[in-house]
Design a protein around this motif. Structure first.
Motif, PDB file in Angstrom:
ATOM      1  N   GLU A  23     -53.293   2.543  37.057  1.00 55.33           N
ATOM      2  CA  GLU A  23     -54.204   1.677  36.308  1.00 55.33           C
ATOM      3  C   GLU A  23     -53.748   0.226  36.288  1.00 55.33           C
ATOM      4  O   GLU A  23     -54.565  -0.685  36.271  1.00 55.33           O
ATOM      5  N   SER A  24     -52.432  -0.010  36.325  1.00 56.89           N
ATOM      6  CA  SER A  24     -51.908  -1.380  36.308  1.00 56.89           C
ATOM      7  C   SER A  24     -51.971  -2.034  37.687  1.00 56.89           C
ATOM      8  O   SER A  24     -51.811  -3.240  37.808  1.00 56.89           O
ATOM      9  N   GLY A  25     -52.177  -1.210  38.731  1.00 59.36           N
ATOM     10  CA  GLY A  25     -52.207  -1.750  40.087  1.00 59.36           C
ATOM     11  C   GLY A  25     -50.856  -1.699  40.780  1.00 59.36           C
ATOM     12  O   GLY A  25     -50.734  -2.078  41.940  1.00 59.36           O
ATOM     13  N   GLU A  26     -49.836  -1.245  40.065  1.00 59.04           N
ATOM     14  CA  GLU A  26     -48.522  -1.098  40.684  1.00 59.04           C
ATOM     15  C   GLU A  26     -48.608  -0.144  41.874  1.00 59.04           C
ATOM     16  O   GLU A  26     -47.970  -0.349  42.897  1.00 59.04           O
ATOM     17  N   LEU A  27     -49.413   0.906  41.713  1.00 61.13           N
ATOM     18  CA  LEU A  27     -49.770   1.794  42.820  1.00 61.13           C
ATOM     19  C   LEU A  27     -51.254   1.560  43.081  1.00 61.13           C
ATOM     20  O   LEU A  27     -52.086   1.888  42.249  1.00 61.13           O
ATOM     21  N   GLY A  28     -51.570   0.953  44.213  1.00 59.78           N
ATOM     22  CA  GLY A  28     -52.951   0.591  44.514  1.00 59.78           C
ATOM     23  C   GLY A  28     -53.681   1.642  45.326  1.00 59.78           C
ATOM     24  O   GLY A  28     -53.074   2.592  45.831  1.00 59.78           O
ATOM     25  N   PRO A  29     -54.988   1.480  45.479  1.00 62.39           N
ATOM     26  CA  PRO A  29     -55.788   2.424  46.261  1.00 62.39           C
ATOM     27  C   PRO A  29     -55.223   2.603  47.666  1.00 62.39           C
ATOM     28  O   PRO A  29     -54.925   1.637  48.358  1.00 62.39           O
ATOM     29  N   GLY A  30     -55.033   3.865  48.041  1.00 69.25           N
ATOM     30  CA  GLY A  30     -54.490   4.178  49.357  1.00 69.25           C
ATOM     31  C   GLY A  30     -52.976   4.247  49.411  1.00 69.25           C
ATOM     32  O   GLY A  30     -52.409   4.734  50.391  1.00 69.25           O
ATOM     33  N   ASP A  31     -52.303   3.766  48.364  1.00 69.81           N
ATOM     34  CA  ASP A  31     -50.840   3.804  48.348  1.00 69.81           C
ATOM     35  C   ASP A  31     -50.349   5.236  48.179  1.00 69.81           C
ATOM     36  O   ASP A  31     -50.938   6.020  47.445  1.00 69.81           O
ATOM     37  N   PRO A  32     -49.226   5.553  48.836  1.00 71.83           N
ATOM     38  CA  PRO A  32     -48.647   6.884  48.634  1.00 71.83           C
ATOM     39  C   PRO A  32     -47.870   6.935  47.321  1.00 71.83           C
ATOM     40  O   PRO A  32     -47.260   5.942  46.909  1.00 71.83           O
ATOM     41  N   LEU A  33     -47.918   8.078  46.666  1.00 69.84           N
ATOM     42  CA  LEU A  33     -47.046   8.311  45.525  1.00 69.84           C
ATOM     43  C   LEU A  33     -45.674   8.660  46.076  1.00 69.84           C
ATOM     44  O   LEU A  33     -45.564   9.138  47.207  1.00 69.84           O
ATOM     45  N   PRO A  34     -44.631   8.436  45.290  1.00 66.59           N
ATOM     46  CA  PRO A  34     -43.317   8.893  45.758  1.00 66.59           C
ATOM     47  C   PRO A  34     -43.350  10.403  45.998  1.00 66.59           C
ATOM     48  O   PRO A  34     -44.146  11.122  45.398  1.00 66.59           O
ATOM     49  N   SER A  35     -42.473  10.877  46.857  1.00 67.24           N
ATOM     50  CA  SER A  35     -42.437  12.302  47.183  1.00 67.24           C
ATOM     51  C   SER A  35     -42.090  13.128  45.946  1.00 67.24           C
ATOM     52  O   SER A  35     -41.519  12.625  44.978  1.00 67.24           O
ATOM     53  N   GLU A  36     -42.432  14.412  46.008  1.00 67.92           N
ATOM     54  CA  GLU A  36     -42.089  15.326  44.912  1.00 67.92           C
ATOM     55  C   GLU A  36     -40.586  15.294  44.649  1.00 67.92           C
ATOM     56  O   GLU A  36     -40.151  15.238  43.498  1.00 67.92           O
ATOM     57  N   LEU A  37     -39.814  15.340  45.717  1.00 68.10           N
ATOM     58  CA  LEU A  37     -38.356  15.354  45.582  1.00 68.10           C
ATOM     59  C   LEU A  37     -37.859  14.079  44.905  1.00 68.10           C
ATOM     60  O   LEU A  37     -37.037  14.130  43.996  1.00 68.10           O
TER      61      LEU A  37
END
Length: 134
Positions: A23-37
């Motif tokens: 929501e803050s834009g730190e992770l934007g549309p299309g960005d990968p989330l960090p891996s589960e590990l």
């Protein structure tokens, strides 16, 4: 930070953190989330807990999982304006499997079913339409 002794489940706390980053834009549309590990190590939690948090965000329509590539912030779809006529009725519901496939809907995205005065029924992805009156 995650507090294992809090009343809120740990997976919900992680989902809150990731949702806030989206929501803050730190992770934007299309960005990968960090891996589960990586998330499990960073927050000292199990991968099962990370999977539960990601499942929560999928249900909310915020992320999509692309195996084997990873989990990504959903890119918003272009919004179409739907003008409702007098007497049209609209109901929101979760889509059938066939509707999910035909509209390429992510998990957790509802549909809007518009029934017009003449009985015509049209199904629209709720994340891609904006309803209005003339």
């Amino acid at each position: 930070m995650i507090d294992p002794s809090a009343d809120r489940a740990v997976f919900r706390q992680l989902a809150d953190i990731l949702r806030s980053q989206i929501e803050s834009g730190e992770l934007g549309p299309g960005d990968p989330l960090p891996s589960e590990l990586r998330l499990a190590q960073e927050y000292t939690i199990s991968r099962t807990t990370v999977r539960q948090a990601i499942a929560q965000l999928r249900t909310e329509g915020l992320v999509s999982v692309e195996r084997p590539r990873g989990t990504f912030v959903r890119v918003p779809e272009q919004v179409e304006q739907i003008t409702l006529a007098r007497g049209d009725r609209v109901v929101a519901r979760m889509p059938t499997d066939a509707e999910r496939r035909s509209h390429r809907l992510g998990e957790g995205v509802p549909v809007l079913v518009v029934t017009s005065n003449d009985g015509t029924i049209k199904v629209h992805p709720a994340d891609r339409v904006q309803l209005g009156r003339p």
